[in-house]
Scaffold this motif. Structure first.
Motif, short mmCIF file in Angstrom:
data_model
loop_
_atom_site.label_atom_id
_atom_site.label_comp_id
_atom_site.label_asym_id
_atom_site.label_seq_id
_atom_site.Cartn_x
_atom_site.Cartn_y
_atom_site.Cartn_z
N MET A 1 11.17 11.19 7.09
CA MET A 1 10.04 11.07 8.02
C MET A 1 8.78 11.69 7.44
O MET A 1 7.68 11.15 7.58
CB MET A 1 10.38 11.73 9.37
N LEU A 2 8.92 12.81 6.76
CA LEU A 2 7.76 13.45 6.15
C LEU A 2 7.18 12.58 5.04
O LEU A 2 5.97 12.47 4.91
CB LEU A 2 8.16 14.83 5.60
N ASP A 3 8.07 11.96 4.26
CA ASP A 3 7.60 11.05 3.20
C ASP A 3 6.86 9.86 3.81
O ASP A 3 5.83 9.42 3.29
CB ASP A 3 8.78 10.55 2.36
N MET A 4 7.40 9.30 4.90
CA MET A 4 6.76 8.16 5.54
C MET A 4 5.42 8.54 6.15
O MET A 4 4.48 7.73 6.18
CB MET A 4 7.68 7.58 6.61
N ALA A 5 5.29 9.79 6.62
CA ALA A 5 4.04 10.24 7.24
C ALA A 5 2.92 10.37 6.23
O ALA A 5 1.75 10.19 6.55
CB ALA A 5 4.27 11.57 7.94
N TYR B 1 5.49 3.57 1.75
CA TYR B 1 6.88 3.99 1.62
C TYR B 1 7.82 2.78 1.67
O TYR B 1 7.76 1.96 2.59
CB TYR B 1 7.25 4.95 2.76
N GLY B 2 8.66 2.66 0.66
CA GLY B 2 9.65 1.60 0.61
C GLY B 2 9.14 0.27 0.08
O GLY B 2 9.92 -0.66 -0.10
N ALA B 3 7.83 0.16 -0.20
CA ALA B 3 7.28 -1.11 -0.69
C ALA B 3 7.68 -1.31 -2.15
O ALA B 3 7.62 -0.39 -2.96
CB ALA B 3 5.76 -1.11 -0.55
N ASP B 4 8.06 -2.55 -2.49
CA ASP B 4 8.45 -2.85 -3.87
C ASP B 4 7.86 -4.17 -4.37
O ASP B 4 8.31 -4.72 -5.38
CB ASP B 4 9.98 -2.90 -3.99
#
Length: 526
Positions: free
Chosen positions: A394-398, A403-406
């Motif tokens: 959650m902290l990474d996404m904030a 986040y997670g895009a490729d």
């Protein structure tokens, strides 16, 4: 009647007589710095004039900034149109679902709009509008045009701030100068948004968590086994164990599996058994009072899907595939990824037994459908009703909108997903889960992080929305300038004819875009 509707009606009843008075008494209204602007009222002031004069002295910088502004506006124009087309394509499905967010979400009034918090919303909205209009004013002054006034545009509710460049001065300026002025607000909002986000990332870098990789409950399904057992949303799952008849405790190994944007609680649970769940909530450890049924819980079934045709029902447990027991959501996802469209699966299902009994599995055969080349069953699953995330994730996404895009497409859609987080209380981390983290300065740091998020969010939203190619948005005037330039490049040298073509094309596009925009608004709020 909802409070938002009541307030809107009261505001309209008060506003209409004021608008009529301004319309019928323009000279008297001018004494109070009021004038009619279509269905709106302009409240004119001289605020910010000295600031515009001081900053506009750096003409070389603003000339270069003008080119930058046009590039930024073009990119945001493409993003805005992409968003509108995608949203319009989803309108039939949204209308069929009979779901709406309510008219209060269409009102950009902090505190009244459920999404816009009062304190953060007011501060961020004022900053976003002020810097936007300062951008216009500074570019006008940098190009030698006077600014007659600044102020507020009001129409039942505040619609925004404005600066009023002298029309005579601007009409004498080149197309480049006018375009620099129109694009300045969009680019200044974008720059402020980027700066605020950079500060936000820096502040998030000071945040840590003792539960960083633990499975944290992000969403709880009503009526699910975990919900009925009293496990609260935002709980951290720390243990699962089974008690035999003689009181012997058997602890299950649990781990957290993170795959892209999906988090699973991995444990060899069996929905024909019952388990005690140990969890931490606000730093206090609890255990469920009674053992609960656990496993891969079917939370939704897609209409007209293979799962629905086979008679699967919400609220039951997915037990096995072709005789192989499925112990976790991640195992279920892996099995589905290995299947092909058209394959027949023998699925084991266990009913949810609220009475504490031990249900026996039942079996059905399901032929998988084709969904873009992938096998499609048509169910969504959770762990006994719990959807998980890790505090670290959650902290990474904030702090990372990508986040997670490729892929290029993934980078674009991830930005929209990040902005949509505000609708779910993610600003950028919900207050309900602040207890997961350790932050320096405590609530002061959370205030700074949240304020930076709303400064970023409202500035970028104002920038993107103003790129809409429709009047009275800045994008309408920018689009007209682009059409005029294109006509000239195509050989239309007669200025009067070029202006007629520009007006005709721009007004037509503006009407269509505004119609599209209204359809989208109504589809969300009605």
């Amino acid at each position: 009647m909802e409070l938002a509707y009541q307030i809107l009606i009261v505001l309209a009843v008060i506003y209409v007589p004021i608008w009529v008075w301004v319309w019928r008494n323009p000279e008297r209204a001018e004494r109070y710095h009021l004038c009619k602007y279509g269905p709106c009222i302009m409240i004119k002031t001289q605020l910010g004039m000295r600031t515009m004069d001081r900053l506009s002295r750096y003409t070389r910088f603003w000339r270069a900034f003008g080119f930058f502004s046009k590039v930024v506006s073009a990119v945001l124009f493409l993003m805005m149109m992409y968003m509108m087309v995608v949203a319009l394509m989803a309108v039939p499905a949204r209308m069929a679902s009979e779901s709406s967010i309510g008219i209060e979400y269409a009102l950009a009034i902090p505190g009244l709009n459920p999404m816009l918090p009062l304190v953060y919303g007011v501060i961020a909205l004022v900053v976003a509008m002020v810097v936007h209009e300062l951008g216009h004013g500074i570019q006008a002054r940098a190009n030698g045009a006077r600014v007659d006034s600044s102020g507020l545009l009001y129409g039942v509710v505040p619609l925004g701030a404005f600066v009023e460049p002298n029309e005579e001065d601007m009409s004498k300026k080149s197309r480049r100068a006018r375009m620099d002025m129109y694009t300045a607000g969009i680019s200044v909002n974008t720059v402020v948004a980027v700066l605020c986000f950079a500060l936000l990332v820096g502040c998030c870098g000071t945040v840590s968590s003792d539960y960083e990789d633990d499975a944290a409950v992000y969403y709880m399904d009503d009526g699910s086994p975990a919900h009925l057992a009293g496990i609260p949303a935002t709980a951290i799952i720390t243990g699962i164990y089974e008690l035999s008849e003689d009181g012997t405790r058997t602890d299950l190994d649990i781990s957290t599996s993170v795959d892209g944007s999906r988090t699973s609680l991995d444990s060899s649970v069996d929905p024909t058994h019952r388990y005690y769940v140990e969890y931490v909530y606000r730093d206090v450890t609890y255990v469920t009072e009674q053992p609960i049924q656990m496993g891969v819980y079917i939370r939704t079934i897609t209409n007209n899907s293979p799962a629905m045709s086979a008679g699967l029902e919400n609220g039951s447990f997915f037990y096995s595939v072709d005789g192989e027991v499925i112990n976790s959501v991640s195992e279920f996802m892996d099995v589905m990824a290995s299947k092909q469209p058209g394959q027949t699966m023998r699925i084991g299902i266990v009913e949810f037994a609220e009475d504490g009994g031990i249900p026996e599995p039942t079996y059905v055969d399901v032929v998988l459908a084709d969904n873009g080349g992938s096998a499609f069953l048509g169910i969504s699953v959770t762990t006994s009703g719990m959807t998980f995330i890790t505090p670290g994730m959650m902290l990474d996404m904030a702090s990372n909108p990508f986040y997670g895009a490729d892929s290029a497409y993934g980078y674009l859609t991830s930005i929209f997903s990040y902005l949509a987080g505000a609708f779910n209380g993610m600003d950028p981390i919900s207050e309900d889960v602040h207890w997961w983290y350790d932050v320096p300065l405590g609530e002061v740091m959370w205030f700074v992080i949240t304020l930076l998020y709303w400064l970023f969010w409202l500035n970028i939203l104002l920038a993107i929305s103003n790129a809409l190619p429709a009047y009275p948005f800045d994008g309408g005037f920018i689009f007209a300038g682009g059409v005029s330039w294109l006509c000239e490049r195509l050989g239309v040298r007669d200025e009067e004819r070029r202006d007629r073509l520009t007006d005709s094309i721009s007004n037509s596009v503006s009407t269509v875009v505004l119609f599209m925009f209204m359809i989208l608004v109504l589809s969300f709020v009605m």
